[in-house]
Design a protein around this motif. Structure first.
Motif, PDB file in Angstrom:
ATOM      1  N   GLY A 134     -12.845 -11.762 -12.453  1.00 19.89           N
ATOM      2  CA  GLY A 134     -12.868 -11.167 -10.798  1.00 19.89           C
ATOM      3  C   GLY A 134     -11.394 -10.848 -10.134  1.00 19.89           C
ATOM      4  O   GLY A 134     -10.618 -11.701 -10.778  1.00 19.89           O
ATOM      5  N   THR A 135     -11.681 -10.639  -8.941  1.00 16.21           N
ATOM      6  CA  THR A 135     -10.566 -10.271  -8.539  1.00 16.21           C
ATOM      7  C   THR A 135     -10.951 -10.879  -6.737  1.00 16.21           C
ATOM      8  O   THR A 135     -11.999 -10.464  -6.486  1.00 16.21           O
ATOM      9  CB  THR A 135     -10.124  -8.843  -8.045  1.00 16.21           C
ATOM     10  N   VAL A 136     -10.082 -11.846  -6.409  1.00 19.01           N
ATOM     11  CA  VAL A 136     -10.134 -11.902  -4.802  1.00 19.01           C
ATOM     12  C   VAL A 136      -8.955 -11.137  -4.155  1.00 19.01           C
ATOM     13  O   VAL A 136      -8.008 -11.068  -4.387  1.00 19.01           O
ATOM     14  CB  VAL A 136      -9.744 -13.560  -4.657  1.00 19.01           C
ATOM     15  N   VAL A 137      -9.413 -10.325  -3.053  1.00 23.49           N
ATOM     16  CA  VAL A 137      -8.593  -9.813  -2.202  1.00 23.49           C
ATOM     17  C   VAL A 137      -8.343 -10.612  -0.844  1.00 23.49           C
ATOM     18  O   VAL A 137      -9.432 -10.679   0.066  1.00 23.49           O
ATOM     19  CB  VAL A 137      -8.818  -8.272  -2.049  1.00 23.49           C
ATOM     20  N   LEU A 138      -7.300 -11.015  -0.638  1.00 21.62           N
ATOM     21  CA  LEU A 138      -7.318 -11.587   0.932  1.00 21.62           C
ATOM     22  C   LEU A 138      -6.724 -10.613   1.683  1.00 21.62           C
ATOM     23  O   LEU A 138      -5.418 -10.278   1.844  1.00 21.62           O
ATOM     24  CB  LEU A 138      -6.101 -12.863   0.663  1.00 21.62           C
ATOM     25  N   ASP A 139      -7.268 -10.152   2.575  1.00 22.57           N
ATOM     26  CA  ASP A 139      -6.841  -9.346   3.701  1.00 22.57           C
ATOM     27  C   ASP A 139      -6.221  -9.901   4.708  1.00 22.57           C
ATOM     28  O   ASP A 139      -6.899 -10.645   5.629  1.00 22.57           O
ATOM     29  CB  ASP A 139      -8.114  -8.226   4.305  1.00 22.57           C
ATOM     30  N   LEU A 140      -5.019  -9.772   5.071  1.00 20.84           N
ATOM     31  CA  LEU A 140      -4.272 -10.477   6.071  1.00 20.84           C
ATOM     32  C   LEU A 140      -3.989  -9.881   7.041  1.00 20.84           C
ATOM     33  O   LEU A 140      -2.959 -10.247   7.991  1.00 20.84           O
ATOM     34  CB  LEU A 140      -3.037 -11.040   5.342  1.00 20.84           C
ATOM     35  N   SER A 141      -4.566  -8.549   7.317  1.00 20.96           N
ATOM     36  CA  SER A 141      -4.166  -7.704   8.445  1.00 20.96           C
ATOM     37  C   SER A 141      -4.251  -8.315   9.933  1.00 20.96           C
ATOM     38  O   SER A 141      -3.787  -8.098  10.932  1.00 20.96           O
ATOM     39  CB  SER A 141      -4.961  -6.433   8.423  1.00 20.96           C
ATOM     40  N   HIS A 142      -5.400  -9.305   9.911  1.00 16.70           N
ATOM     41  CA  HIS A 142      -5.637 -10.091  11.337  1.00 16.70           C
ATOM     42  C   HIS A 142      -5.135 -11.416  11.348  1.00 16.70           C
ATOM     43  O   HIS A 142      -5.502 -12.266  12.176  1.00 16.70           O
ATOM     44  CB  HIS A 142      -6.919 -10.209  11.756  1.00 16.70           C
ATOM     45  N   LEU A 176      -2.960  -9.677  -2.431  1.00 16.16           N
ATOM     46  CA  LEU A 176      -2.871  -9.810  -0.764  1.00 16.16           C
ATOM     47  C   LEU A 176      -2.706  -8.517  -0.278  1.00 16.16           C
ATOM     48  O   LEU A 176      -1.911  -7.666  -0.826  1.00 16.16           O
ATOM     49  CB  LEU A 176      -1.652 -10.754  -0.672  1.00 16.16           C
ATOM     50  N   LEU A 177      -3.463  -8.318   0.824  1.00 18.31           N
ATOM     51  CA  LEU A 177      -3.344  -7.127   1.421  1.00 18.31           C
ATOM     52  C   LEU A 177      -2.991  -6.989   2.927  1.00 18.31           C
ATOM     53  O   LEU A 177      -3.520  -7.765   3.562  1.00 18.31           O
ATOM     54  CB  LEU A 177      -4.606  -6.358   1.314  1.00 18.31           C
ATOM     55  N   ASN A 178      -2.315  -6.008   3.419  1.00 17.42           N
ATOM     56  CA  ASN A 178      -2.060  -5.844   4.662  1.00 17.42           C
ATOM     57  C   ASN A 178      -1.142  -6.980   5.570  1.00 17.42           C
ATOM     58  O   ASN A 178      -1.716  -7.144   6.745  1.00 17.42           O
ATOM     59  CB  ASN A 178      -3.411  -5.459   5.566  1.00 17.42           C
ATOM     60  N   ASN A 190      -1.196  -1.690   2.136  1.00 19.30           N
ATOM     61  CA  ASN A 190      -2.680  -1.014   2.811  1.00 19.30           C
ATOM     62  C   ASN A 190      -3.390  -1.195   1.520  1.00 19.30           C
ATOM     63  O   ASN A 190      -3.283  -1.330   0.420  1.00 19.30           O
ATOM     64  CB  ASN A 190      -2.160   0.265   3.367  1.00 19.30           C
ATOM     65  N   ALA A 191      -4.766  -0.653   2.007  1.00 18.55           N
ATOM     66  CA  ALA A 191      -5.780  -0.626   0.823  1.00 18.55           C
ATOM     67  C   ALA A 191      -5.539   0.594  -0.033  1.00 18.55           C
ATOM     68  O   ALA A 191      -6.033   0.470  -1.402  1.00 18.55           O
ATOM     69  CB  ALA A 191      -7.183  -0.199   1.591  1.00 18.55           C
ATOM     70  N   ARG A 192      -4.850   1.634   0.361  1.00 22.05           N
ATOM     71  CA  ARG A 192      -4.464   2.807  -0.750  1.00 22.05           C
ATOM     72  C   ARG A 192      -3.750   2.345  -1.489  1.00 22.05           C
ATOM     73  O   ARG A 192      -3.936   2.507  -2.837  1.00 22.05           O
ATOM     74  CB  ARG A 192      -3.859   3.825   0.376  1.00 22.05           C
ATOM     75  N   GLU A 193      -2.613   1.734  -1.384  1.00 22.51           N
ATOM     76  CA  GLU A 193      -1.539   0.965  -2.213  1.00 22.51           C
ATOM     77  C   GLU A 193      -2.265  -0.088  -3.172  1.00 22.51           C
ATOM     78  O   GLU A 193      -2.161   0.370  -4.485  1.00 22.51           O
ATOM     79  CB  GLU A 193      -0.601   0.236  -1.422  1.00 22.51           C
TER      80      GLU A 193
END
Length: 131
Positions: A46-54, A82-84, A107-110
Motif C-alpha cells: 500500500g501507499t501512505v500519502v502525507l499531505d503536509l499542505s497545512h 509526502l505531498l504539498n 502538489n497532487a498533479r506531480e
C-alpha cells in the motif's frame, strides 16, 4: 497552534493523511497513536500519502514519527510519499535529508504523474502522452 489529523482512504491501496498545525514534541504522540491504529489496516504494497499542505511546523520529534511510518511501510513493501510541504517544512526535510527527494511532491498533479509513471514502468509502457 495544535495538531490535527484527517484520514482519507482514496482507494484500497492508498490512504492520505492530512496533517494540520504543528508536529512537535507536544503533539507527535497523538500522531503516533493514530498511526498505531491505522497503519496495520493498510494492505501490503500500500501507499501512505502525507499531505503536509497545512502543516506549519515540524520538529525532530515529528521527523521521527514520519520515519517510523516510512520504516513500517517499507517492511510491508509499501511506500510513504509526502505531498504539498510548505516551504519551511520542506526546508527542514532538505536540511536533515530525512526523506529522499523522489518521495516529496509539490502538489497532487506531480504525485499523480509520478504514480502514473511508476505503474507504466511496471506494465512495460512508455511515458504517458497526456494525463
Amino acid at each position: 497552534m495544535t495538531f490535527s489529523l484527517n484520514i482519507e482512504n482514496e482507494s484500497p491501496n492508498r490512504t492520505v493523511f492530512h496533517l494540520h498545525g504543528r508536529l512537535d514534541a507536544q503533539t507527535f504522540n497523538d500522531f503516533d497513536l493514530a498511526m498505531l491504529d491505522v497503519l496495520p489496516r493498510i494492505p501490503e504494497d500500500g501507499t501512505v500519502v502525507l499531505d503536509l499542505s497545512h502543516l506549519e511546523y515540524i520538529s525532530s520529534a515529528g521527523l521521527r514519527s514520519i520515519a517510523k511510518i516510512r520504516r513500517h511501510m517499507r517492511a510491508r513493501n509499501g511506500h510513504t510519499l509526502l505531498l504539498n510541504p510548505q516551504p519551511q517544512v520542506r526546508k527542514v526535510f532538505d536540511i536533515v535529508k530525512a526523506v529522499p527527494v523522489n518521495e516529496v511532491f509539490a502538489n497532487a498533479r506531480e504525485l499523480d504523474e509520478y504514480l502514473d509513471s511508476m505503474q507504466r514502468k511496471i506494465i512495460g509502457e512508455g511515458p504517458a502522452s497526456s494525463l
